[in-house]
Design an enzyme around this catalytic site. Structure first.
Site, PDB file in Angstrom:
ATOM      1  N   CYS A 103       0.828  -1.197   0.000  1.00 45.18           N
ATOM      2  CA  CYS A 103       0.000   0.000   0.000  1.00 45.18           C
ATOM      3  C   CYS A 103       0.873   1.262   0.000  1.00 45.18           C
ATOM      4  O   CYS A 103       1.569   1.526  -0.967  1.00 45.18           O
ATOM      5  CB  CYS A 103      -0.962  -0.052   1.192  1.00 45.18           C
ATOM      6  N   HIS A 104       0.891   2.019   1.097  1.00 45.62           N
ATOM      7  CA  HIS A 104       1.738   3.211   1.217  1.00 45.62           C
ATOM      8  C   HIS A 104       3.132   2.881   1.763  1.00 45.62           C
ATOM      9  O   HIS A 104       3.975   3.770   1.880  1.00 45.62           O
ATOM     10  CB  HIS A 104       1.074   4.259   2.124  1.00 45.62           C
TER      11      HIS A 104
END
Length: 169
Positions: A103-104
C-alpha cells in the site's frame, strides 16, 4: 529462522500488519516491531489492533535483520521523515536483504532511495511517486524486483505474504 523487522508508527493499515506479522511468526521466524522510539504504542488505523515498538529506529542495525516489512496506511508518512528509519532501510538494501512494503509502505523505500531501476507496485495514490523514484511501476497484486517485494492493497496480502515467505526460505 530469520529475524524480520516490522516498521511501524500509529495509523498503519491493521490487516497489512496483522496478517504478514502472524504469517512470519507461524513460519518460525522472529518478528521485531521497530518504531520511532522503543516502548511507543502504535494503534492501527481501523482501531482493531495496537502494537508496542520493541526497538527504536535509532537502535536498529541492518546487519541484525534478514529483512523488513513496511505495512501501509498513514504510518509510512511518519516513518519516512525519520533519519534512522531511512538509514536502516538503506543498510538492508546495501546488504541485499529483503525490503517489503504494501500500500503506502513503499513511501519509506522512496525516501531511502532504494527503488531506482527495480520493479515495484503500490497503492495507486503513490504510483507517480514510485515512478519518479526511478522504479519500473507495475499494476499487479505483488511485484518482486530483486530484493524488493511490493503489493497494492489489503486484497493483495495473500500474494504479498507468499512472496515474502519465499524470499525467506
Amino acid at each position: 529462522m530469520a529475524k524480520i523487522a516490522f516498521l511501524l508508527a500509529g495509523g498503519f493499515e491493521d490487516s497489512e500488519m496483522i496478517n504478514p506479522y502472524e504469517a512470519i511468526k507461524e513460519a518460525g521466524h522472529e518478528a521485531v516491531i521497530i518504531g520511532l522510539e522503543k516502548g511507543v504504542e502504535c494503534p492501527g488505523k481501523q482501531g482493531t489492533v495496537s502494537y508496542t515498538a520493541e526497538l527504536g529506529a535509532a537502535d536498529a542495525n541492518g546487519s541484525d535483520f534478514a529483512g523488513v516489512v513496511i505495512p501501509g496506511g498513514g504510518a509510512p508518512e511518519a516513518l519516512r521523515v525519520n533519519e534512522d528509519v531511512v538509514r536502516f532501510v538503506k543498510e538492508l538494501n546495501e546488504q541485499g536483504k529483503l525490503i517489503s512494503g504494501i500500500c503506502h509502505g513503499p513511501q519509506v523505500m522512496i525516501s531511502a532511495d532504494v527503488l531506482k531501476g527495480k520493479e515495484a507496485t503500490s497503492y495507486i495514490g503513490i504510483r507517480d511517486d514510485i515512478k519518479l523514484a526511478g522504479a519500473i511501476y507495475k499494476d499487479e497484486e505483488v511485484v518482486v524486483g530483486e530484493n524488493i517485494v511490493t503489493s497494492r492493497t489489503p486484497a493483495d496480502e495473500p500474494a504479498f505474504i507468499r512472496e515474502i515467505l519465499a524470499k525467506l526460505s
